[in-house]
Design a protein around this motif. Structure first.
Motif, short mmCIF file in Angstrom:
data_model
loop_
_atom_site.label_atom_id
_atom_site.label_comp_id
_atom_site.label_asym_id
_atom_site.label_seq_id
_atom_site.Cartn_x
_atom_site.Cartn_y
_atom_site.Cartn_z
N GLU A 1 0.75 -1.84 0.14
CA GLU A 1 -0.16 -0.33 -0.21
C GLU A 1 0.94 0.98 0.35
O GLU A 1 0.69 2.38 -0.25
CB GLU A 1 -0.59 -0.15 1.06
CG GLU A 1 -0.31 0.30 2.62
CD GLU A 1 0.20 -1.20 3.64
OE1 GLU A 1 -0.38 -1.45 4.67
OE2 GLU A 1 0.15 -2.13 2.16
N TYR A 2 2.56 1.38 0.13
CA TYR A 2 3.06 2.44 0.37
C TYR A 2 3.70 2.79 -1.01
O TYR A 2 5.07 3.85 -1.36
CB TYR A 2 3.62 2.20 1.61
CG TYR A 2 3.21 2.74 2.68
CD1 TYR A 2 2.26 3.92 3.17
CD2 TYR A 2 2.42 1.75 3.86
CE1 TYR A 2 1.81 3.85 3.71
CE2 TYR A 2 1.86 1.98 4.96
CZ TYR A 2 1.29 3.21 5.43
OH TYR A 2 0.74 3.39 6.15
N ASN A 12 5.55 9.04 -7.76
CA ASN A 12 6.03 10.82 -6.78
C ASN A 12 6.98 10.89 -7.82
O ASN A 12 8.13 9.79 -8.06
CB ASN A 12 6.57 10.61 -5.10
CG ASN A 12 4.18 10.67 -4.81
OD1 ASN A 12 4.12 11.56 -4.76
ND2 ASN A 12 4.37 9.83 -4.11
N ARG A 19 3.16 14.53 1.78
CA ARG A 19 2.11 15.80 1.97
C ARG A 19 2.66 16.49 2.13
O ARG A 19 1.66 18.06 1.69
CB ARG A 19 0.94 14.85 1.92
CG ARG A 19 0.07 13.45 1.54
CD ARG A 19 -1.01 13.15 2.18
NE ARG A 19 -1.41 11.58 1.66
CZ ARG A 19 -2.18 10.66 1.87
NH1 ARG A 19 -2.74 10.76 3.63
NH2 ARG A 19 -2.01 9.95 2.33
N PRO A 62 7.02 3.87 6.33
CA PRO A 62 6.22 4.61 5.43
C PRO A 62 5.25 5.37 5.53
O PRO A 62 5.25 6.43 4.68
CB PRO A 62 5.56 3.16 4.47
CG PRO A 62 5.98 2.18 5.50
CD PRO A 62 7.20 2.66 7.01
N GLU A 63 3.87 5.31 6.35
CA GLU A 63 3.24 5.88 7.18
C GLU A 63 4.40 7.55 7.26
O GLU A 63 3.16 8.60 6.78
CB GLU A 63 2.65 5.39 7.64
CG GLU A 63 1.38 6.75 8.26
CD GLU A 63 -0.12 5.65 9.51
OE1 GLU A 63 -0.56 6.95 9.15
OE2 GLU A 63 0.61 5.17 10.10
N ALA A 86 11.75 6.46 3.89
CA ALA A 86 10.66 4.41 4.12
C ALA A 86 10.66 3.70 4.90
O ALA A 86 9.41 2.71 4.97
CB ALA A 86 10.96 3.72 2.67
N GLN A 107 4.77 8.79 3.68
CA GLN A 107 3.54 9.08 2.86
C GLN A 107 3.15 11.07 3.16
O GLN A 107 2.87 11.69 2.59
CB GLN A 107 2.69 8.36 3.26
CG GLN A 107 1.03 8.80 3.22
CD GLN A 107 0.33 8.37 3.31
OE1 GLN A 107 -0.28 7.28 3.68
NE2 GLN A 107 -0.95 7.05 2.30
N TRP A 108 3.17 10.87 4.71
CA TRP A 108 2.36 12.21 5.54
C TRP A 108 3.42 13.68 5.33
O TRP A 108 3.36 14.25 4.89
CB TRP A 108 2.50 11.59 6.99
CG TRP A 108 1.17 11.23 7.40
CD1 TRP A 108 0.72 10.08 7.69
CD2 TRP A 108 -0.82 11.88 6.55
NE1 TRP A 108 -0.81 10.09 7.00
CE2 TRP A 108 -1.30 11.14 7.24
CE3 TRP A 108 -0.87 13.40 6.43
CZ2 TRP A 108 -2.43 11.07 7.07
CZ3 TRP A 108 -1.60 13.54 6.21
CH2 TRP A 108 -3.24 12.63 6.20
N TYR A 131 3.55 2.75 -4.10
CA TYR A 131 3.61 4.30 -4.96
C TYR A 131 3.62 4.78 -4.65
O TYR A 131 4.33 6.31 -5.31
CB TYR A 131 1.82 4.52 -5.34
CG TYR A 131 1.31 5.16 -3.90
CD1 TYR A 131 1.27 6.49 -3.69
CD2 TYR A 131 1.43 4.59 -2.19
CE1 TYR A 131 0.76 7.46 -2.49
CE2 TYR A 131 0.68 5.59 -0.87
CZ TYR A 131 0.64 6.73 -1.57
OH TYR A 131 -0.04 7.37 -0.27
N LEU A 132 4.43 5.08 -2.85
CA LEU A 132 5.25 6.64 -3.21
C LEU A 132 6.43 6.41 -3.86
O LEU A 132 7.21 7.68 -3.99
CB LEU A 132 5.50 7.12 -1.59
CG LEU A 132 4.70 6.75 -0.15
CD1 LEU A 132 5.33 6.48 1.12
CD2 LEU A 132 3.28 7.58 -0.60
#
Length: 174
Positions: free
Chosen positions: A15-16, A23, A46, A38-39, A35, A42-43, A18-19
């Protein structure tokens, strides 16, 4: 050698991934190190993306270069010399930012550079704030301060991870 593994997209939960594919992070060590969380990466991306919209591209790169130079942070300087050039910052302007010769810059760029350096070093003065305010509204000035703060935090995280540049350091006077 970095203190954390420099991960590949395949090392991340599905699910990560795609980062790295959706991007423009490429093989940059900064993102490969981040990484490991990973969460948070993601933030981070953003928030970074939103802060990048505070200023036009060229002016944003001036702020980031001034921040990196104030901190003497090789990784961020190295990355943003290239990005600055791509955004239209000239080599003469990059050298002026590096040397701190603000008189070589136009007034707006000098105001951005002085303010970014002051915020990065934790010593913004009324004069720096007012000078920047002569060119930008209060919302943009707040955004510039937050952009600088973000790059200070990024530099400190990179220091904690001991992340090195991907190629030999471009130098303070490229």
């Amino acid at each position: 050698m970095a203190r954390v593994p420099l991960l590949e997209p395949a090392d991340l939960p599905e699910e990560y991934r795609y980062l790295f594919t959706e991007n423009d992070v490429g093989d940059a060590h900064i993102f490969r190190a981040m990484a490991n969380a990973p969460e948070l990466l993601q933030w981070y991306l953003r928030y970074s993306t939103r802060l990048w919209d505070v200023l036009p591209e060229r002016e944003r790169e001036i702020v980031i270069l001034a921040t990196a130079r104030a901190l003497e942070h090789e990784y961020e300087w190295h990355q943003h010399v290239r990005l600055g050039r791509e955004a239209g910052v000239t080599d003469a302007e990059i050298i002026a930012i590096s040397d701190g010769t603000l008189e070589a810059l136009d007034d707006r760029d000098a105001a951005l550079t002085a303010y970014a350096r002051a915020v990065a070093l934790g010593d913004p003065r009324d004069g720096d704030h007012d000078r920047l305010g002569d060119h930008y509204d209060a919302e943009t000035v707040v955004g510039v301060a937050m952009l600088v703060g973000h790059y200070v935090a990024t530099a400190r995280a990179l220091d904690a991870f001991d992340v090195a540049t991907e190629e030999p350091f471009v130098g303070w006077r490229p």
